[in-house]
Design an enzyme around this catalytic site. Structure first.
Site, short mmCIF file in Angstrom:
data_model
loop_
_atom_site.label_atom_id
_atom_site.label_comp_id
_atom_site.label_asym_id
_atom_site.label_seq_id
_atom_site.Cartn_x
_atom_site.Cartn_y
_atom_site.Cartn_z
N ASP A 77 2.17 0.51 -8.06
CA ASP A 77 3.53 0.52 -8.64
C ASP A 77 4.43 1.54 -7.95
O ASP A 77 5.60 1.27 -7.71
CB ASP A 77 3.47 0.88 -10.14
CG ASP A 77 2.89 -0.25 -10.98
OD1 ASP A 77 2.53 -1.30 -10.40
OD2 ASP A 77 2.77 -0.09 -12.21
N ASN B 253 -7.97 -5.66 14.30
CA ASN B 253 -8.32 -4.55 13.41
C ASN B 253 -9.81 -4.32 13.53
O ASN B 253 -10.61 -5.23 13.28
CB ASN B 253 -7.99 -4.87 11.95
CG ASN B 253 -6.49 -4.95 11.70
OD1 ASN B 253 -5.68 -4.68 12.60
ND2 ASN B 253 -6.11 -5.32 10.49
N GLU C 241 -5.21 -1.99 13.97
CA GLU C 241 -5.73 -1.01 13.01
C GLU C 241 -7.06 -0.47 13.52
O GLU C 241 -7.90 -1.22 14.02
CB GLU C 241 -6.01 -1.64 11.63
CG GLU C 241 -4.79 -1.96 10.83
CD GLU C 241 -5.10 -2.57 9.47
OE1 GLU C 241 -6.18 -2.28 8.90
OE2 GLU C 241 -4.27 -3.35 8.97
N ARG D 103 3.83 -0.06 12.97
CA ARG D 103 3.47 -1.36 12.40
C ARG D 103 3.55 -1.27 10.89
O ARG D 103 2.82 -0.48 10.27
CB ARG D 103 2.05 -1.74 12.83
CG ARG D 103 1.57 -2.99 12.13
CD ARG D 103 0.18 -3.45 12.56
NE ARG D 103 -0.15 -4.64 11.80
CZ ARG D 103 -1.23 -4.78 11.02
NH1 ARG D 103 -2.15 -3.84 10.95
NH2 ARG D 103 -1.42 -5.89 10.34
N TYR E 104 -12.95 -1.45 12.63
CA TYR E 104 -13.33 -0.19 11.98
C TYR E 104 -14.79 0.18 12.17
O TYR E 104 -15.14 1.33 12.27
CB TYR E 104 -13.07 -0.26 10.47
CG TYR E 104 -11.61 -0.25 10.08
CD1 TYR E 104 -10.89 -1.43 9.99
CD2 TYR E 104 -10.96 0.94 9.81
CE1 TYR E 104 -9.55 -1.42 9.63
CE2 TYR E 104 -9.61 0.96 9.44
CZ TYR E 104 -8.92 -0.22 9.35
OH TYR E 104 -7.60 -0.19 9.00
N HIS F 49 1.07 -9.18 4.64
CA HIS F 49 -0.10 -8.30 4.50
C HIS F 49 -0.56 -8.39 3.04
O HIS F 49 -0.50 -7.42 2.29
CB HIS F 49 0.26 -6.86 4.92
CG HIS F 49 -0.93 -6.01 5.29
ND1 HIS F 49 -1.06 -5.39 6.52
CD2 HIS F 49 -2.03 -5.67 4.59
CE1 HIS F 49 -2.19 -4.70 6.55
NE2 HIS F 49 -2.81 -4.85 5.38
N HIS G 262 -2.05 -5.11 -12.63
CA HIS G 262 -1.62 -4.97 -14.03
C HIS G 262 -2.54 -5.72 -14.99
O HIS G 262 -2.84 -5.25 -16.08
CB HIS G 262 -0.18 -5.47 -14.20
CG HIS G 262 0.81 -4.66 -13.41
ND1 HIS G 262 2.05 -5.13 -13.03
CD2 HIS G 262 0.73 -3.41 -12.90
CE1 HIS G 262 2.68 -4.19 -12.33
NE2 HIS G 262 1.91 -3.15 -12.24
N ASN H 119 -1.85 -10.62 8.47
CA ASN H 119 -2.87 -9.60 8.61
C ASN H 119 -4.19 -10.11 8.04
O ASN H 119 -4.29 -10.41 6.85
CB ASN H 119 -2.50 -8.32 7.85
CG ASN H 119 -3.58 -7.26 7.98
OD1 ASN H 119 -3.81 -6.76 9.07
ND2 ASN H 119 -4.27 -6.95 6.89
N GLU H 120 -5.18 -10.24 8.91
CA GLU H 120 -6.56 -10.52 8.51
C GLU H 120 -6.75 -11.69 7.57
O GLU H 120 -7.18 -11.51 6.41
CB GLU H 120 -7.17 -9.27 7.85
CG GLU H 120 -7.22 -8.06 8.72
CD GLU H 120 -7.98 -6.89 8.06
OE1 GLU H 120 -8.31 -7.00 6.87
OE2 GLU H 120 -8.25 -5.91 8.75
N GLN I 17 0.79 -1.22 0.00
CA GLN I 17 0.00 0.00 0.00
C GLN I 17 0.83 1.28 0.00
O GLN I 17 0.34 2.33 -0.39
CB GLN I 17 -0.96 -0.01 1.19
CG GLN I 17 -1.96 -1.14 1.12
CD GLN I 17 -2.92 -1.15 2.29
OE1 GLN I 17 -2.67 -1.80 3.29
NE2 GLN I 17 -4.03 -0.43 2.18
C1 GBH Z 1 -7.93 -3.40 6.51
O1 GBH Z 1 -8.84 -4.34 6.03
C2 GBH Z 1 -6.60 -3.75 5.88
O2 GBH Z 1 -5.83 -4.52 6.77
C3 GBH Z 1 -5.82 -2.57 5.41
O3 GBH Z 1 -4.80 -2.99 4.56
C4 GBH Z 1 -6.74 -1.57 4.77
O4 GBH Z 1 -6.03 -0.49 4.22
C5 GBH Z 1 -7.70 -1.09 5.83
O5 GBH Z 1 -8.48 -2.16 6.25
C6 GBH Z 1 -8.64 0.00 5.36
O6 GBH Z 1 -9.45 -0.41 4.31
O7 GBH Z 1 -17.43 -3.48 0.83
O8 GBH Z 1 -18.91 -4.19 2.59
O9 GBH Z 1 -17.94 -5.82 1.10
C7 GBH Z 1 -10.18 -4.14 6.29
C8 GBH Z 1 -10.97 -5.35 5.79
C9 GBH Z 1 -12.33 -6.32 4.19
C10 GBH Z 1 -12.71 -4.10 4.87
C11 GBH Z 1 -13.23 -6.09 3.01
C12 GBH Z 1 -13.57 -3.87 3.68
C13 GBH Z 1 -15.16 -4.91 2.23
C14 GBH Z 1 -16.47 -4.72 2.88
N1 GBH Z 1 -11.71 -5.08 4.62
N2 GBH Z 1 -14.21 -5.10 3.33
S1 GBH Z 1 -17.78 -4.54 1.77
#
Ligand code: GBH
Length: 479
Positions: free
Chosen positions: A63, A320, A389, A88, A322, A133, A50, A177-178, A30
């Protein structure tokens, strides 16, 4: 006990323990860019962006991304500004082992991560390293990727190389990661490698091999390195809280089943007393597989030795978090085509009234954080947890007061989980230090405490309002 100074209490501030850790996170693909320099091999995200531009917002790629391969010293300077205690970040497997295999080591990759760690340590910032990751070496994908059991052994070779090189510099390791995200969305959805139609089969194979890989790395570390280093090893799970969409018994059960299918899938084998998959997953997938005409369960079985190897194979749990979803029972009949969603048996939604972000999936629901932390405490006997996260995607711009609000409310909820509920949380990581390549969403979602101008040749980083806010928290440990 929480060590809070009398002064802060008088001020009515919410404070975290003095030794509580605040950090920031990124991941290799990322932010690094430099996708093909100095001997780096291709990863599945290189080849995916790609070869399938149509699956990525605006046909973007990683890229160049934020060019942290060249600008890591600038990144560390930002972290000094923030006053964070740790960083991290993740290592790109194919930067170190171009085709994923141990016979060919790319010295430039080894050098690069040494330089990043040295720069961090010089500045008193602890390196917390994620081994994986999501950027699998492309060659290993050609062998089937995580659906091929041999990839677990290749991962052990890679991990050994990391311990040998960086063992004395890294303050905490995360294997993966996840797994939920990359198994479900990679081997059953539109993240790389983009096996869109494979849900219900390949996702479970992926999970199985990832759990084996994790357990093997932990045991390898115990036998080969533990006399030398005492670094803790953990794994990071994605856990959006799942609340029942009504108080009906069906919806309450559906929400709990959904938690077991999300977090339990990977946490139960490692952190529960009994090990192995959550019983409800085993039961549902075995029986649905039978109804669908399979001669064996689509969820593979571990041997008793594997169950023991994996059980207890982590020193801490990375979380993680959110957002929050509502779950109601899926009353439709099971489709003949296998899928994780049918196996799970719940329908996910979010309340229209929940405050939004700049992304379809992140709604601002701070109370879910406390409940998620409490669920982990209850399920797994209060393991040490570090939040690896948490953050919110917003639009471009420096005046991100909504991010400040989000951080404040989520940290309050976490503070309650720690002080009132005794959840064993010892650190928090904000996602993200800087804006970065948000996988299939390209650069359309901004998570950074610092904005990155992706159009500028030197990928200029500029502090957002939230960076000052977060710096105050990470320095004072108080809200
Ligand atoms: C994290 O994943 C990642 O670890 C990190 O790399 C990323 O940048 C960060 O979140 C922020 O996005 O559209 O309702 O189908 C979060 C896990 C799994 C969250 C897929 C979004 C799609 C949900 N992600 N999910 S939906």
């Amino acid at each position: 006990m929480i060590a809070v100074s009398a002064h802060d209490v008088a001020e009515g501030k919410l404070c975290f323990p003095e030794n509580f850790l605040f950090g920031v996170a990124t991941a290799a693909y990322q932010v690094e860019g430099a996708w093909n320099v100095s001997g780096k091999g291709e990863s599945i995200w290189d080849s995916y962006t790609h070869n399938h531009p149509e699956r990525i917002f605006d046909h973007k790629t990683g890229d160049v991304a934020a060019d942290s391969y060249h600008l890591f010293k600038e990144d560390v300077r930002l972290m000094v500004e923030l006053g964070v205690q740790f960083y991290r970040f993740s290592i790109s497997w194919s930067r170190i082992l171009p085709n994923g295999l141990i016979n060919h080591i790319n010295e430039d990759g080894i050098r690069y991560y040494h330089e990043v760690m040295d720069e961090l340590i010089r500045n008193n910032i602890q390196p917390m390293v994620t081994m994986y990751h999501w950027d699998l070496p492309q060659y290993l994908q050609e062998l089937g990727g995580w659906t091929n059991p041999i990839v677990s052994d290749y991962f052990v070779d890679y991990a050994r190389l990391l311990f040998q090189n960086y063992g004395s510099k890294v303050s905490a390791w995360l294997t993966f990661n996840e797994p939920l995200s990359f198994c479900e969305n990679g081997y059953g959805g539109s993240d790389a490698p983009g096996r869109l139609e494979s849900s219900g089969i390949e996702d479970y194979l992926c999970g199985h091999n990832v759990l084996r890989a994790h357990g093997k790395v932990y045991r390898m570390y115990q036998t080969e390195f533990q006399t030398q280093f005492s670094t803790k090893i953990g794994i990071t799970f994605h856990f959006s809280w799942r609340a029942p969409s009504s108080q009906s018994a069906d919806d309450i059960t559906a929400a709990e089943t959904a938690r077991q299918f999300a977090t339990g899938w990977f946490a139960h084998p490692i952190f529960s007393k009994t090990g192995d998959y959550p019983p409800i997953m085993r039961k549902r997938i075995d029986s649905i597989s039978k109804i669908q005409g399979f001669s064996r369960s689509r969820l593979p079985y571990f041997t008793p030795d594997e169950i023991e190897m994996i059980r207890g194979s982590a020193d801490f749990l990375g979380l993680n978090h959110y957002t929050t979803y509502l779950v109601s029972k899926n009353t439709k009949t099971i489709s003949p085509k296998p899928s994780y969603a049918d196996d799970m048996g719940g329908i996910k939604s979010q309340k229209a009234s929940w405050p939004t972000s700049n992304s379809t999936w992140v709604k601002v629901v701070p109370w879910g954080f406390r409940l998620a932390l409490n669920w982990i405490k209850r399920e797994y006997d209060n393991p040490p947890v570090i939040v690896t996260e948490n953050g919110v995607p917003l639009e471009k711009g420096l005046l991100d007061t909504r991010r400040i609000e989000y951080i404040k409310e989520y940290l309050k909820s976490m503070h309650t989980a720690i002080t009132k509920d005794n959840c064993n949380v010892y650190g928090y990581t904000h996602w993200s230090l800087i804006d970065n390549f948000e996988w299939t969403r390209g650069y359309s979602e901004r998570f950074g405490l610092y904005e990155v101008d992706f159009d500028s040749p030197n990928k200029t980083r500029t502090p957002r309002l939230s960076s000052e806010y977060y710096a105050r928290i990470s320095r004072t440990k108080c809200l």
